[in-house]
Write a protein that holds these residues in place. Sequence first.
Motif, PDB file in Angstrom:
ATOM      1  N   GLY A  10       0.764  -1.313  -0.068  1.00 18.78           N
ATOM      2  CA  GLY A  10       0.024  -0.121  -0.088  1.00 18.78           C
ATOM      3  C   GLY A  10       1.045   1.391  -0.080  1.00 18.78           C
ATOM      4  O   GLY A  10       1.747   1.421  -0.621  1.00 18.78           O
ATOM      5  N   THR A  11       0.400   2.387   0.922  1.00 18.51           N
ATOM      6  CA  THR A  11       1.018   3.434   0.940  1.00 18.51           C
ATOM      7  C   THR A  11       2.198   3.650   1.547  1.00 18.51           C
ATOM      8  O   THR A  11       3.226   4.642   1.396  1.00 18.51           O
ATOM      9  N   GLY A  12       2.772   2.419   2.421  1.00 23.22           N
ATOM     10  CA  GLY A  12       3.960   2.426   2.886  1.00 23.22           C
ATOM     11  C   GLY A  12       4.394   3.430   3.797  1.00 23.22           C
ATOM     12  O   GLY A  12       5.597   4.004   3.873  1.00 23.22           O
ATOM     13  N   SER A  13       3.606   4.019   4.532  1.00 28.52           N
ATOM     14  CA  SER A  13       3.827   4.865   5.369  1.00 28.52           C
ATOM     15  C   SER A  13       4.646   4.199   6.841  1.00 28.52           C
ATOM     16  O   SER A  13       5.930   4.864   7.237  1.00 28.52           O
ATOM     17  N   ASN A  14       4.328   3.251   7.049  1.00 29.81           N
ATOM     18  CA  ASN A  14       5.535   2.425   8.070  1.00 29.81           C
ATOM     19  C   ASN A  14       6.916   2.021   7.431  1.00 29.81           C
ATOM     20  O   ASN A  14       7.817   2.249   8.079  1.00 29.81           O
ATOM     21  N   LEU A  15       6.931   1.698   6.128  1.00 25.44           N
ATOM     22  CA  LEU A  15       8.008   1.584   5.377  1.00 25.44           C
ATOM     23  C   LEU A  15       9.045   3.012   5.642  1.00 25.44           C
ATOM     24  O   LEU A  15      10.092   2.930   5.808  1.00 25.44           O
ATOM     25  N   SER A  86       5.604  -5.074   5.858  1.00 24.21           N
ATOM     26  CA  SER A  86       5.013  -3.779   6.309  1.00 24.21           C
ATOM     27  C   SER A  86       3.816  -3.406   5.513  1.00 24.21           C
ATOM     28  O   SER A  86       3.789  -2.801   4.456  1.00 24.21           O
ATOM     29  N   GLY A  87       2.589  -4.029   5.732  1.00 21.01           N
ATOM     30  CA  GLY A  87       1.744  -3.946   4.850  1.00 21.01           C
ATOM     31  C   GLY A  87       1.550  -4.737   3.814  1.00 21.01           C
ATOM     32  O   GLY A  87       0.591  -4.293   2.803  1.00 21.01           O
ATOM     33  N   LEU A  88       2.113  -5.712   3.569  1.00 16.91           N
ATOM     34  CA  LEU A  88       1.895  -6.725   2.484  1.00 16.91           C
ATOM     35  C   LEU A  88       0.557  -7.503   2.825  1.00 16.91           C
ATOM     36  O   LEU A  88       0.274  -8.176   3.781  1.00 16.91           O
ATOM     37  N   MET A  89      -0.385  -7.112   1.816  1.00 18.38           N
ATOM     38  CA  MET A  89      -1.777  -7.824   2.273  1.00 18.38           C
ATOM     39  C   MET A  89      -2.052  -9.228   1.288  1.00 18.38           C
ATOM     40  O   MET A  89      -2.885  -9.208   0.879  1.00 18.38           O
ATOM     41  N   ARG A  90      -1.011 -10.104   1.300  1.00 16.56           N
ATOM     42  CA  ARG A  90      -1.069 -11.233   1.158  1.00 16.56           C
ATOM     43  C   ARG A  90      -0.530 -12.084   1.783  1.00 16.56           C
ATOM     44  O   ARG A  90       0.577 -11.835   2.364  1.00 16.56           O
ATOM     45  N   ASN A 106       6.266  -9.426  10.623  1.00 11.93           N
ATOM     46  CA  ASN A 106       5.123  -8.936  10.014  1.00 11.93           C
ATOM     47  C   ASN A 106       4.584  -7.642  10.985  1.00 11.93           C
ATOM     48  O   ASN A 106       4.686  -8.294  12.239  1.00 11.93           O
ATOM     49  N   THR A 107       4.036  -6.466  10.524  1.00 14.01           N
ATOM     50  CA  THR A 107       3.656  -5.540  11.679  1.00 14.01           C
ATOM     51  C   THR A 107       2.143  -5.760  11.336  1.00 14.01           C
ATOM     52  O   THR A 107       1.801  -5.681  10.300  1.00 14.01           O
ATOM     53  N   HIS A 108       1.323  -5.708  12.354  1.00 12.73           N
ATOM     54  CA  HIS A 108      -0.275  -5.879  12.435  1.00 12.73           C
ATOM     55  C   HIS A 108      -0.977  -4.871  13.132  1.00 12.73           C
ATOM     56  O   HIS A 108      -0.482  -4.714  14.465  1.00 12.73           O
ATOM     57  N   PRO A 109      -2.021  -4.431  12.560  1.00 11.62           N
ATOM     58  CA  PRO A 109      -2.656  -3.183  13.437  1.00 11.62           C
ATOM     59  C   PRO A 109      -3.691  -3.952  14.528  1.00 11.62           C
ATOM     60  O   PRO A 109      -4.881  -3.539  14.235  1.00 11.62           O
ATOM     61  N   ALA A 110      -3.359  -4.716  15.275  1.00  8.64           N
ATOM     62  CA  ALA A 110      -4.110  -5.442  16.356  1.00  8.64           C
ATOM     63  C   ALA A 110      -3.453  -5.896  17.425  1.00  8.64           C
ATOM     64  O   ALA A 110      -2.262  -6.129  17.013  1.00  8.64           O
ATOM     65  N   PRO A 116      -6.693 -11.201  13.999  1.00  8.70           N
ATOM     66  CA  PRO A 116      -5.739 -11.470  12.731  1.00  8.70           C
ATOM     67  C   PRO A 116      -6.532 -11.148  11.332  1.00  8.70           C
ATOM     68  O   PRO A 116      -7.708 -10.892  11.450  1.00  8.70           O
ATOM     69  N   GLY A 117      -5.700 -11.133  10.396  1.00  6.02           N
ATOM     70  CA  GLY A 117      -6.200 -11.098   9.193  1.00  6.02           C
ATOM     71  C   GLY A 117      -6.087  -9.692   8.565  1.00  6.02           C
ATOM     72  O   GLY A 117      -5.364  -8.889   8.998  1.00  6.02           O
ATOM     73  N   ALA A 118      -6.660  -9.718   7.426  1.00  2.00           N
ATOM     74  CA  ALA A 118      -6.463  -8.521   6.500  1.00  2.00           C
ATOM     75  C   ALA A 118      -7.332  -7.192   7.080  1.00  2.00           C
ATOM     76  O   ALA A 118      -6.899  -6.066   6.532  1.00  2.00           O
ATOM     77  N   LEU A 165      -8.980   5.211  13.835  1.00  2.00           N
ATOM     78  CA  LEU A 165      -8.573   4.265  14.475  1.00  2.00           C
ATOM     79  C   LEU A 165      -7.332   3.886  13.902  1.00  2.00           C
ATOM     80  O   LEU A 165      -6.161   3.673  14.596  1.00  2.00           O
ATOM     81  N   HIS A 166      -7.187   3.525  12.712  1.00  2.00           N
ATOM     82  CA  HIS A 166      -5.865   3.037  11.977  1.00  2.00           C
ATOM     83  C   HIS A 166      -4.821   3.956  12.279  1.00  2.00           C
ATOM     84  O   HIS A 166      -3.631   3.768  12.315  1.00  2.00           O
ATOM     85  N   GLU A 167      -5.230   5.441  11.963  1.00  2.00           N
ATOM     86  CA  GLU A 167      -4.322   6.345  11.909  1.00  2.00           C
ATOM     87  C   GLU A 167      -3.657   6.562  13.250  1.00  2.00           C
ATOM     88  O   GLU A 167      -2.409   7.083  13.395  1.00  2.00           O
ATOM     89  N   ILE A 169      -3.227   3.949  15.290  1.00  2.00           N
ATOM     90  CA  ILE A 169      -2.424   2.734  15.467  1.00  2.00           C
ATOM     91  C   ILE A 169      -1.313   2.688  14.835  1.00  2.00           C
ATOM     92  O   ILE A 169       0.063   2.374  15.488  1.00  2.00           O
ATOM     93  N   LYS A 170      -1.069   3.429  13.478  1.00  2.00           N
ATOM     94  CA  LYS A 170       0.120   3.512  12.808  1.00  2.00           C
ATOM     95  C   LYS A 170       1.483   3.890  13.451  1.00  2.00           C
ATOM     96  O   LYS A 170       2.468   3.228  13.525  1.00  2.00           O
ATOM     97  N   PRO A 171       1.115   5.020  14.139  1.00  2.00           N
ATOM     98  CA  PRO A 171       2.517   5.282  14.830  1.00  2.00           C
ATOM     99  C   PRO A 171       3.124   4.490  15.904  1.00  2.00           C
ATOM    100  O   PRO A 171       4.389   4.375  16.079  1.00  2.00           O
ATOM    101  N   VAL A 172       2.118   3.757  16.569  1.00  2.00           N
ATOM    102  CA  VAL A 172       2.647   2.678  17.476  1.00  2.00           C
ATOM    103  C   VAL A 172       3.449   1.884  16.766  1.00  2.00           C
ATOM    104  O   VAL A 172       4.330   1.272  17.034  1.00  2.00           O
ATOM    105  N   GLU A 173       2.926   1.178  15.810  1.00  2.00           N
ATOM    106  CA  GLU A 173       3.331   0.118  14.917  1.00  2.00           C
ATOM    107  C   GLU A 173       4.710   0.696  14.415  1.00  2.00           C
ATOM    108  O   GLU A 173       5.963  -0.039  14.463  1.00  2.00           O
ATOM    109  N   ARG A 174       4.873   1.824  14.119  1.00  2.00           N
ATOM    110  CA  ARG A 174       6.436   2.293  13.560  1.00  2.00           C
ATOM    111  C   ARG A 174       7.219   2.253  14.512  1.00  2.00           C
ATOM    112  O   ARG A 174       8.318   1.801  14.406  1.00  2.00           O
TER     113      ARG A 174
HETATM  114  C1  GAR Z   1      -0.144  -1.202   8.536  1.00  2.00           C
HETATM  115  O1  GAR Z   1      -1.094  -0.688   9.593  1.00  2.00           O
HETATM  116  C2  GAR Z   1      -0.118  -2.674   8.531  1.00  2.00           C
HETATM  117  O2  GAR Z   1      -0.028  -3.058   9.846  1.00  2.00           O
HETATM  118  C3  GAR Z   1      -1.309  -3.306   7.919  1.00  2.00           C
HETATM  119  O3  GAR Z   1      -1.254  -2.400   6.673  1.00  2.00           O
HETATM  120  C4  GAR Z   1      -0.985  -0.999   7.218  1.00  2.00           C
HETATM  121  C5  GAR Z   1       0.181  -0.542   6.089  1.00  2.00           C
HETATM  122  O4  GAR Z   1       0.034   0.611   6.217  1.00  2.00           O
HETATM  123  N1  GAR Z   1      -0.966  -4.600   7.766  1.00  2.00           N
HETATM  124  C6  GAR Z   1      -1.989  -5.628   7.833  1.00  2.00           C
HETATM  125  O5  GAR Z   1      -3.115  -5.308   8.091  1.00  2.00           O
HETATM  126  C7  GAR Z   1      -1.581  -7.002   7.616  1.00  2.00           C
HETATM  127  N2  GAR Z   1      -2.593  -7.856   7.953  1.00  2.00           N
HETATM  128  P1  GAR Z   1       1.125   1.675   5.546  1.00  2.00           P
HETATM  129  O6  GAR Z   1       1.256   1.048   3.857  1.00  2.00           O
HETATM  130  O7  GAR Z   1       0.726   3.072   5.425  1.00  2.00           O
HETATM  131  O8  GAR Z   1       2.572   1.405   6.106  1.00  2.00           O
END
Ligand code: GAR
Length: 196
Positions: A10-15, A86-90, A106-110, A116-118, A165-167, A169-174
Amino acid sequence: MLSVAVLISGTGSNLRALLEAASEPGYPARIVAVGADRDAAGLAHAAEFGVETFTVPYRQHASREEWGAALAEHLRRVDADLIVLSGLMRLLPADLVEEFSPRIINTHPAFLPEFPGAHGVRDALAAGAVQTGASVIIVDNGVDSGPILAQERIPVLDGDDEATLHERIKPVERRLLIDVVRRIAEGDIDLAHPVR
Ligand code: GAR
């Protein structure tokens, strides 16, 4: 210096946060390649940092196994010490996981094993959870079921939707991801024998 390959969808903000951390003097890991399963917007971050990118389009392969075999060829060539999803959705095919295990995280937003899951964020909201979280795990052959390396709780606030909520979570994931990669590089986390 730990070499790291990152896989995104995806957008790769954590990347981006990991690329920024890795460009700081003193950070003990460097990103050597960023791959994607589609034409992911986040590949632009890697290009900006002068990091090699590659794309293995999932839809151009007949099966998950064929896609995984093509992806594994890139990962062998890149020869990184660590692979970060880092957000690989496969889901990765079993052969690939077995070949590179336990060097895939893997980083996961929960707060695993919850949600778990997508759709970790959506599922937490749908369940009416009052708190959720962020987790960094070792990838195994299940769905977000591998050993947990780091995780942190995050409250669900009144009025939260999936995006807000996802926004949060992401800073904590990072922060967790940057810290886990550092600890792996410094030998503080042994992926073969993870303890928390
Ligand atoms: C992140 O929140 C990551 O944990 C999640 O996708 C987002 C990617 O964000 N991954 C999953 O849900 C995997 N099951 P980003 O592209 O902005 O980094």
